[in-house]
Scaffold this motif. Structure first.
Motif, short mmCIF file in Angstrom:
data_model
loop_
_atom_site.label_atom_id
_atom_site.label_comp_id
_atom_site.label_asym_id
_atom_site.label_seq_id
_atom_site.Cartn_x
_atom_site.Cartn_y
_atom_site.Cartn_z
N ASN A 29 -50.25 -25.82 -78.48
CA ASN A 29 -50.79 -24.77 -79.61
C ASN A 29 -49.90 -23.35 -79.37
O ASN A 29 -49.64 -22.72 -80.33
CB ASN A 29 -52.39 -24.29 -78.93
CG ASN A 29 -53.27 -25.31 -79.78
OD1 ASN A 29 -53.00 -25.82 -80.83
ND2 ASN A 29 -54.12 -25.50 -79.24
N LYS A 70 -62.00 -29.68 -82.82
CA LYS A 70 -62.45 -28.05 -83.31
C LYS A 70 -62.90 -27.27 -82.27
O LYS A 70 -62.66 -26.12 -81.93
CB LYS A 70 -63.50 -28.13 -84.43
CG LYS A 70 -63.70 -27.08 -85.26
CD LYS A 70 -62.74 -26.35 -85.78
CE LYS A 70 -62.86 -25.35 -86.90
NZ LYS A 70 -63.62 -24.26 -86.34
N LEU A 115 -60.20 -26.17 -80.13
CA LEU A 115 -59.14 -25.01 -80.74
C LEU A 115 -60.14 -23.77 -81.00
O LEU A 115 -59.42 -22.85 -80.60
CB LEU A 115 -59.03 -25.90 -82.20
CG LEU A 115 -58.04 -24.68 -82.90
CD1 LEU A 115 -56.72 -24.24 -82.25
CD2 LEU A 115 -57.90 -25.20 -84.51
N PRO A 137 -57.24 -25.99 -88.41
CA PRO A 137 -57.07 -27.53 -88.59
C PRO A 137 -56.68 -27.73 -90.12
O PRO A 137 -56.97 -26.95 -90.94
CB PRO A 137 -58.61 -27.95 -88.44
CG PRO A 137 -59.29 -26.84 -88.58
CD PRO A 137 -58.53 -25.47 -88.30
N ALA A 176 -52.85 -29.77 -87.15
CA ALA A 176 -53.17 -28.30 -87.25
C ALA A 176 -51.96 -27.56 -87.44
O ALA A 176 -50.93 -28.20 -86.73
CB ALA A 176 -53.90 -28.02 -85.78
N GLU A 219 -50.79 -23.91 -94.07
CA GLU A 219 -51.16 -24.89 -94.85
C GLU A 219 -50.57 -25.34 -95.86
O GLU A 219 -50.76 -26.64 -96.56
CB GLU A 219 -52.81 -24.78 -94.84
CG GLU A 219 -53.76 -24.15 -93.63
CD GLU A 219 -53.62 -22.75 -93.60
OE1 GLU A 219 -54.53 -22.27 -93.35
OE2 GLU A 219 -52.58 -22.06 -93.84
#
Length: 276
Positions: free
Chosen positions: A79, A95, A98, A111, A237, A243
């Motif tokens: 991360n 999740k 995270l 995500p 992720a 994204e």
């Protein structure tokens, strides 16, 4: 043949230094984003890197994706490396973990697509059933807040303990209301739980670490986490804003393809369960 890159100590140190300078940002600026070159993905060795390597070797070229996999054996660096840009994405977590990580460390990881579940299990080298655990037995549990709570919920679901009302995703042994066997808990890093089996009476082990240790959750666990309605699916992720990276979109599509589903089912035989 696997062609998986591993980060060196020097690269990790550089990433840690950069993290402090960039943690407040989020994603690449759309006007200056550079999506050329390989998509670099941080992953736990098993099963995440193995799944990515399958894609790299069998599906990526046809999809026009240049994929590079970097293995990590901890739950922190993937991360922080995604946050500081040392890697483009990661694939290793769920999740609740995270959400807790972002809250505590001020990171901006989000995500993209959920791929699989690794059922958490209770294992032992000393007993063959939960009923055989003696009073005062020592149970190793992961020491990060989310996986520890998940471990305690597994024990509670199988009648070994009772948790206090309202004990949630950050439950600790202090949240145990009833402990009829007077179990003692040894909190260790998640990656060390499998190695602790000879030193404790039982251990709650994450699926990926169980598999890495040659343990088969579907066969060897005394009790195993239910996959039904589980919030613990593992996903691809990225840092918020990334994204839209077309390389990420290609990988997300491949990770949820029929070919990958078959690979997971054939290779892991229920120890890893597709979530799509």
């Amino acid at each position: 043949m696997r062609n998986t890159a591993k980060l060196t100590t020097a690269v990790l140190a550089a990433g840690a230094l950069t993290f402090g300078l960039t943690a407040c940002g989020s994603g690449k600026d759309s006007a200056s984003a550079d999506y050329s070159g390989p998509l670099v993905v941080a992953a736990s060795p098993t099963p995440h890197a193995e799944i990515l390597d399958y894609i790299k070797d069998n599906l990526a070229k046809k999809a026009g994706l240049d994929l590079e996999v970097k293995e990590f054996t901890d739950y922190i660096t993937p991360n922080t490396a995604t946050e500081d840009g040392s890697v483009d994405a990661n694939y290793f977590q769920n999740k609740p973990y995270l959400d807790d990580f972002n809250k505590k460390r001020g990171t901006h990881i989000v995500p993209v697509v959920t791929v699989h579940l690794e059922p958490l299990g209770l294992y032992s080298h000393k007993v063959e059933s939960v009923d055989a655990l003696k009073s005062g037995a020592t149970v190793a549990v992961p020491n990060d807040s989310v996986n520890e709570a998940r471990a305690l919920k597994l024990l509670a679901a199988n009648g070994l303990i009772t948790l206090k009302d309202g004990a949630g995703s950050e439950a600790t042994p202090q949240d145990i209301a009833k402990n009829p066997k007077n179990l003692r808990f040894k909190e260790v890093e998640a990656a060390q739980t499998a190695r602790s089996l000879d030193d404790v009476d039982a251990a709650v082990i994450n699926g990926n670490y169980a598999i890495s240790a040659g343990i088969k959750p579907a066969k060897d666990a005394l009790v195993v986490e239910s996959a039904k309605n589980s919030p613990y699916g593992n996903f691809l992720a990225v840092k918020k804003g990334d994204e839209k990276d077309p390389r990420v979109k290609k990988l997300a599509k491949l990770l949820t393809s029929p070919e990958v589903k078959k690979f997971i089912e054939d290779k892991y035989q229920g120890s890893v369960i597709p979530s799509f």
